[in-house]
Enzyme design. Structure first.
Site, PDB file in Angstrom:
ATOM      1  NE  ARG A  56      -4.311  -0.215   2.278  1.00  0.00           N
ATOM      2  CZ  ARG A  56      -5.229  -1.151   2.096  1.00  0.00           C
ATOM      3  NH1 ARG A  56      -4.881  -2.401   1.933  1.00  0.00           N
ATOM      4  NH2 ARG A  56      -6.487  -0.821   2.038  1.00  0.00           N
TER       5      ARG A  56
ATOM      6  NE  ARG B 194     -16.827  -3.705   2.207  1.00  0.00           N
ATOM      7  CZ  ARG B 194     -15.557  -3.430   1.969  1.00  0.00           C
ATOM      8  NH1 ARG B 194     -14.869  -4.145   1.097  1.00  0.00           N
ATOM      9  NH2 ARG B 194     -14.984  -2.427   2.585  1.00  0.00           N
TER      10      ARG B 194
ATOM     11  NE  ARG C  23     -11.434   1.876   3.725  1.00  0.00           N
ATOM     12  CZ  ARG C  23     -12.488   1.125   3.445  1.00  0.00           C
ATOM     13  NH1 ARG C  23     -13.675   1.411   3.995  1.00  0.00           N
ATOM     14  NH2 ARG C  23     -12.377   0.103   2.640  1.00  0.00           N
TER      15      ARG C  23
HETATM   16  P1  AP5 Z   1      -8.730  -3.573   3.374  1.00  0.00           P
HETATM   17  O1  AP5 Z   1      -9.627  -4.522   4.047  1.00  0.00           O
HETATM   18  O2  AP5 Z   1      -7.696  -4.085   2.444  1.00  0.00           O
HETATM   19  O3  AP5 Z   1      -9.656  -2.517   2.632  1.00  0.00           O
HETATM   20  P2  AP5 Z   1      -9.506  -1.746   1.242  1.00  0.00           P
HETATM   21  O4  AP5 Z   1      -8.259  -1.812   0.470  1.00  0.00           O
HETATM   22  O5  AP5 Z   1      -9.965  -0.406   1.613  1.00  0.00           O
HETATM   23  O6  AP5 Z   1     -10.384  -2.551   0.291  1.00  0.00           O
HETATM   24  P3  AP5 Z   1     -11.799  -3.093   0.544  1.00  0.00           P
HETATM   25  O7  AP5 Z   1     -11.738  -4.411   1.225  1.00  0.00           O
HETATM   26  O8  AP5 Z   1     -12.626  -2.021   1.176  1.00  0.00           O
HETATM   27  O9  AP5 Z   1     -12.315  -3.236  -0.959  1.00  0.00           O
HETATM   28  P4  AP5 Z   1     -12.153  -4.424  -1.992  1.00  0.00           P
HETATM   29  O10 AP5 Z   1     -11.367  -3.925  -3.150  1.00  0.00           O
HETATM   30  O11 AP5 Z   1     -11.722  -5.692  -1.341  1.00  0.00           O
HETATM   31  O12 AP5 Z   1     -13.665  -4.528  -2.495  1.00  0.00           O
HETATM   32  P5  AP5 Z   1     -14.797  -5.664  -2.280  1.00  0.00           P
HETATM   33  O13 AP5 Z   1     -14.497  -6.850  -3.110  1.00  0.00           O
HETATM   34  O14 AP5 Z   1     -15.073  -5.872  -0.833  1.00  0.00           O
HETATM   35  O15 AP5 Z   1      -8.000  -2.647   4.454  1.00  0.00           O
HETATM   36  C1  AP5 Z   1      -8.713  -2.080   5.537  1.00  0.00           C
HETATM   37  C2  AP5 Z   1      -7.763  -1.287   6.428  1.00  0.00           C
HETATM   38  O16 AP5 Z   1      -6.729  -2.146   6.951  1.00  0.00           O
HETATM   39  C3  AP5 Z   1      -6.978  -0.169   5.752  1.00  0.00           C
HETATM   40  O17 AP5 Z   1      -7.736   1.021   5.686  1.00  0.00           O
HETATM   41  C4  AP5 Z   1      -5.761  -0.058   6.671  1.00  0.00           C
HETATM   42  O18 AP5 Z   1      -6.083   0.630   7.847  1.00  0.00           O
HETATM   43  C5  AP5 Z   1      -5.483  -1.487   7.036  1.00  0.00           C
HETATM   44  N1  AP5 Z   1      -4.533  -2.130   6.102  1.00  0.00           N
HETATM   45  C6  AP5 Z   1      -4.802  -3.155   5.263  1.00  0.00           C
HETATM   46  N2  AP5 Z   1      -3.719  -3.485   4.542  1.00  0.00           N
HETATM   47  C7  AP5 Z   1      -2.735  -2.634   4.942  1.00  0.00           C
HETATM   48  C8  AP5 Z   1      -1.386  -2.442   4.542  1.00  0.00           C
HETATM   49  N3  AP5 Z   1      -0.814  -3.204   3.584  1.00  0.00           N
HETATM   50  N4  AP5 Z   1      -0.679  -1.473   5.139  1.00  0.00           N
HETATM   51  C9  AP5 Z   1      -1.217  -0.703   6.097  1.00  0.00           C
HETATM   52  N5  AP5 Z   1      -2.493  -0.806   6.514  1.00  0.00           N
HETATM   53  C10 AP5 Z   1      -3.245  -1.769   5.944  1.00  0.00           C
HETATM   54  O19 AP5 Z   1     -16.043  -4.918  -2.949  1.00  0.00           O
HETATM   55  C11 AP5 Z   1     -16.618  -3.786  -2.340  1.00  0.00           C
HETATM   56  C12 AP5 Z   1     -18.143  -3.838  -2.470  1.00  0.00           C
HETATM   57  O20 AP5 Z   1     -18.521  -3.715  -3.834  1.00  0.00           O
HETATM   58  C13 AP5 Z   1     -18.793  -5.140  -1.982  1.00  0.00           C
HETATM   59  O21 AP5 Z   1     -20.002  -4.833  -1.358  1.00  0.00           O
HETATM   60  C14 AP5 Z   1     -19.018  -5.955  -3.248  1.00  0.00           C
HETATM   61  O22 AP5 Z   1     -20.148  -6.802  -3.121  1.00  0.00           O
HETATM   62  C15 AP5 Z   1     -19.259  -4.854  -4.275  1.00  0.00           C
HETATM   63  N6  AP5 Z   1     -18.727  -5.185  -5.593  1.00  0.00           N
HETATM   64  C16 AP5 Z   1     -17.571  -5.846  -5.877  1.00  0.00           C
HETATM   65  N7  AP5 Z   1     -17.393  -5.947  -7.211  1.00  0.00           N
HETATM   66  C17 AP5 Z   1     -18.454  -5.290  -7.781  1.00  0.00           C
HETATM   67  C18 AP5 Z   1     -18.838  -5.037  -9.132  1.00  0.00           C
HETATM   68  N8  AP5 Z   1     -18.094  -5.468 -10.173  1.00  0.00           N
HETATM   69  N9  AP5 Z   1     -19.983  -4.331  -9.348  1.00  0.00           N
HETATM   70  C19 AP5 Z   1     -20.755  -3.900  -8.301  1.00  0.00           C
HETATM   71  N10 AP5 Z   1     -20.438  -4.133  -7.014  1.00  0.00           N
HETATM   72  C20 AP5 Z   1     -19.309  -4.815  -6.748  1.00  0.00           C
HETATM   73 MG    MG Z   2     -11.176  -6.279   0.628  1.00  0.00          MG
END
Ligand code: AP5
Ligand code: MG
Ligand code: ZN
Length: 215
Positions: free
Chosen positions: A92, A126, A170
């Site tokens: 990240r 979500r 974020r």
């Molecule tokens: P993390 O859990 O990794 O969150 P993120 O990167 O913000 O990503 P998300 O999980 O929110 O999104 P995603 O891309 O996985 O989407 P999803 O498939 O769920 O990190 C959380 C926190 O942890 C960070 O803020 C930080 O504090 C910490 N952290 C983590 N890693 C770190 C690191 N390396 N260094 C430092 N801190 C760290 O999809 C989202 C939604 O959209 C769902 O509801 C899904 O059903 C829907 N959806 C998915 N695809 C589609 C589509 N094609 N069309 C319509 N809806 C869709």
């Molecule tokens: Mg995720």
């Protein structure tokens, strides 16, 4: 060849978790995700590190990055134990990207491309299973029975960091810290860009075709 080593990059809400679940199943690789690992250890005492807060949860609930020392260790251990993997949520920032290059080579680097207005809608809608972690969306991906996981019957809940205010933070942290990581893989000619705006199934067929072409 050996099991593929896949990195999936994208903004918060781009669909990394959704597509990683497909990849893990179809290619029989480990889903290594720092977000889930940190949520499972959110109350871990990190006060000895002399950082701004004493637990991962306090960083996450503010939309800030958890310190590199904590995250690097989680990934190093998980990758050591995995044959092939799909890595989601790491690196990240550029320091984490440098760490990762010491840990392993990568066969495919995917980037899920989604516009910012779509990201906010996805994240605030979500819902996740409190038992197995499966992802749903109140509009785009509804479970058969409202509030209940199709996979395991667990209760669906909203993540603490999916409020609109924290989502905005974020996204800001992403632009500042993680976009340079995307550029870094792009400049090295490794980045495979996938349009992340179709339906989950449409995105999955592009992801699969991209992995198959690259491995
Ligand atoms: P993390 O859990 O990794 O969150 P993120 O990167 O913000 O990503 P998300 O999980 O929110 O999104 P995603 O891309 O996985 O989407 P999803 O498939 O769920 O990190 C959380 C926190 O942890 C960070 O803020 C930080 O504090 C910490 N952290 C983590 N890693 C770190 C690191 N390396 N260094 C430092 N801190 C760290 O999809 C989202 C939604 O959209 C769902 O509801 C899904 O059903 C829907 N959806 C998915 N695809 C589609 C589509 N094609 N069309 C319509 N809806 C869709
Ligand atoms: Mg995720
Ligand atoms: Zn479940």
């Amino acid at each position: 060849m050996a099991e593929p080593r896949i990195l999936i990059l994208g903004a918060p809400g781009a669909g990394k978790g959704t597509q990683s679940a497909n990849i893990a199943e179809a290619y029989d690789v480990e889903h290594v995700t720092t977000g889930d690992a940190l949520r499972a250890n959110s109350e871990m005492d990190i006060s000895h590190l002399d950082v701004a807060h004493d637990t991962p949860r306090e960083f996450m609930d503010r939309g800030e990055l958890v310190p590199d020392e904590v995250v690097n260790e989680i990934v190093a251990q998980a990758l050591e134990a995995a044959d092939g993997f799909v890595l989601d949520g790491y690196p990240r920032n550029m320091d984490q990207a440098a760490e990762l290059s010491e840990m392993t080579d990568l066969d495919v680097v995917l980037y899920l491309d989604v516009t910012e207005s779509e990201l906010v809608d996805r994240l605030t809608g979500r819902r996740v299973c409190s038992e197995c972690g499966a992802n749903y969306h109140v509009e785009f991906d509804q479970p058969d029975e409202p509030g209940v996981c199709d996979e395991c019957g667990g209760e669906l809940i909203q993540r603490d960091d999916d409020t609109e205010e924290t989502v905005r933070e974020r996204l800001r942290v992403y632009r500042e810290n993680t976009e340079p990581v995307i550029d870094y893989y792009d400049e090295r000619g490794q980045l495979e860009r996938v349009d992340g705006e179709g339906t989950p199934d449409e995105v999955w067929s592009d992801v699969q075709a991209t992995i198959d072409a690259a491995t």
